[in-house]
Design a protein around this motif. Structure first.
Motif, PDB file in Angstrom:
ATOM      1  N   ASP A  13      35.368  46.892  52.450  1.00  0.00           N
ATOM      2  CA  ASP A  13      35.817  46.621  51.139  1.00  0.00           C
ATOM      3  C   ASP A  13      36.302  45.336  50.906  1.00  0.00           C
ATOM      4  O   ASP A  13      36.120  44.516  49.807  1.00  0.00           O
ATOM      5  N   GLY A  46      38.536  43.893  41.212  1.00  0.00           N
ATOM      6  CA  GLY A  46      38.553  45.415  40.968  1.00  0.00           C
ATOM      7  C   GLY A  46      38.397  45.841  42.290  1.00  0.00           C
ATOM      8  O   GLY A  46      39.254  47.052  42.809  1.00  0.00           O
ATOM      9  N   VAL A  49      41.593  45.797  44.409  1.00  0.00           N
ATOM     10  CA  VAL A  49      42.662  46.424  43.811  1.00  0.00           C
ATOM     11  C   VAL A  49      42.776  47.995  44.007  1.00  0.00           C
ATOM     12  O   VAL A  49      43.532  48.634  44.487  1.00  0.00           O
ATOM     13  N   TYR A  50      41.498  48.456  43.972  1.00  0.00           N
ATOM     14  CA  TYR A  50      41.244  49.894  43.951  1.00  0.00           C
ATOM     15  C   TYR A  50      41.285  50.394  45.483  1.00  0.00           C
ATOM     16  O   TYR A  50      41.605  51.450  45.981  1.00  0.00           O
ATOM     17  N   SER A  51      41.020  49.331  46.485  1.00  0.00           N
ATOM     18  CA  SER A  51      41.037  49.518  48.021  1.00  0.00           C
ATOM     19  C   SER A  51      42.451  49.755  48.305  1.00  0.00           C
ATOM     20  O   SER A  51      42.601  50.463  49.040  1.00  0.00           O
ATOM     21  N   PHE A  53      44.794  51.098  46.915  1.00  0.00           N
ATOM     22  CA  PHE A  53      45.268  52.492  46.451  1.00  0.00           C
ATOM     23  C   PHE A  53      44.485  53.515  46.908  1.00  0.00           C
ATOM     24  O   PHE A  53      44.705  54.670  46.581  1.00  0.00           O
ATOM     25  N   THR A  54      43.432  53.291  47.807  1.00  0.00           N
ATOM     26  CA  THR A  54      42.594  54.566  48.300  1.00  0.00           C
ATOM     27  C   THR A  54      43.278  54.762  49.482  1.00  0.00           C
ATOM     28  O   THR A  54      44.071  54.343  50.291  1.00  0.00           O
ATOM     29  N   GLY A  59      44.528  51.424  52.904  1.00  0.00           N
ATOM     30  CA  GLY A  59      44.969  51.398  51.741  1.00  0.00           C
ATOM     31  C   GLY A  59      46.562  51.754  51.587  1.00  0.00           C
ATOM     32  O   GLY A  59      47.050  52.906  51.991  1.00  0.00           O
ATOM     33  N   ILE A  64      44.368  57.100  45.642  1.00  0.00           N
ATOM     34  CA  ILE A  64      42.898  57.536  45.453  1.00  0.00           C
ATOM     35  C   ILE A  64      42.201  57.893  46.483  1.00  0.00           C
ATOM     36  O   ILE A  64      42.244  57.343  47.524  1.00  0.00           O
ATOM     37  N   HIS A  69      37.087  56.843  45.377  1.00  0.00           N
ATOM     38  CA  HIS A  69      36.729  55.709  45.852  1.00  0.00           C
ATOM     39  C   HIS A  69      35.163  55.241  45.864  1.00  0.00           C
ATOM     40  O   HIS A  69      34.799  54.427  45.366  1.00  0.00           O
ATOM     41  N   PHE A  72      33.598  55.070  42.571  1.00  0.00           N
ATOM     42  CA  PHE A  72      33.927  53.742  41.992  1.00  0.00           C
ATOM     43  C   PHE A  72      33.005  52.636  42.529  1.00  0.00           C
ATOM     44  O   PHE A  72      32.235  51.879  42.067  1.00  0.00           O
ATOM     45  N   ASP A  73      32.598  52.676  43.850  1.00  0.00           N
ATOM     46  CA  ASP A  73      31.915  51.812  44.398  1.00  0.00           C
ATOM     47  C   ASP A  73      30.566  51.910  44.047  1.00  0.00           C
ATOM     48  O   ASP A  73      29.551  50.902  43.817  1.00  0.00           O
TER      49      ASP A  73
END
Length: 130
Positions: A13, A46, A49-51, A53-54, A59, A64, A69, A72-73
């Protein structure tokens, strides 16, 4: 069969996130401008960022769930792979549009083979270790 551990997926990621941000310069299409340049940069930021919060080994904020996740991917990578046609730069030189398609398709493959829960997830979800 899902054989890619979340620990490996997490490393990918961050590597892919940085690579997407750098892609316009790595592949020499920064001068093209527009969507061809903006899309990988925004998707790379992006992804990072979402990684962060995973809920997996990489994370630090762990909010998340891994299946979210992975969704999203899939959405982001399909968007990346289709973006040359959606935004009309598929007619540009190969070095402009092909990285979008290859990276997008590669991420879909990684997601299909990635585990949906970190190993020892039950131990991390509240049990205290001595």
């Amino acid at each position: 069969m899902r054989f890619i551990p979340t620990k490996v997926h997490g490393i990918l990621d961050y590597v892919v996130g940085v690579a997407l941000i750098a892609a316009p310069w790595l592949f020499g299409f920064a001068g093209v401008g527009g969507a061809a340049v903006i899309i990988p940069i925004v998707l790379g930021v992006g992804l990072i960022v979402y990684s962060l919060f995973t809920k997996y080994e990489w994370g630090p904020f762990g909010l998340i769930p891994m299946p979210v996740h992975l969704a999203f991917d899939i959405i982001a990578s399909l968007f990346l792979a289709l973006s040359p046609w959606i935004f009309g730069f598929a007619g540009e030189a190969l070095n402009v549009w092909l990285p979008h398609v290859v990276v997008g398709a590669a991420v879909v493959v990684v997601v299909l083979f990635s585990q949906t829960q970190p190993q020892g997830a039950s131990a991390k979800s509240g049990a205290v270790r001595a």
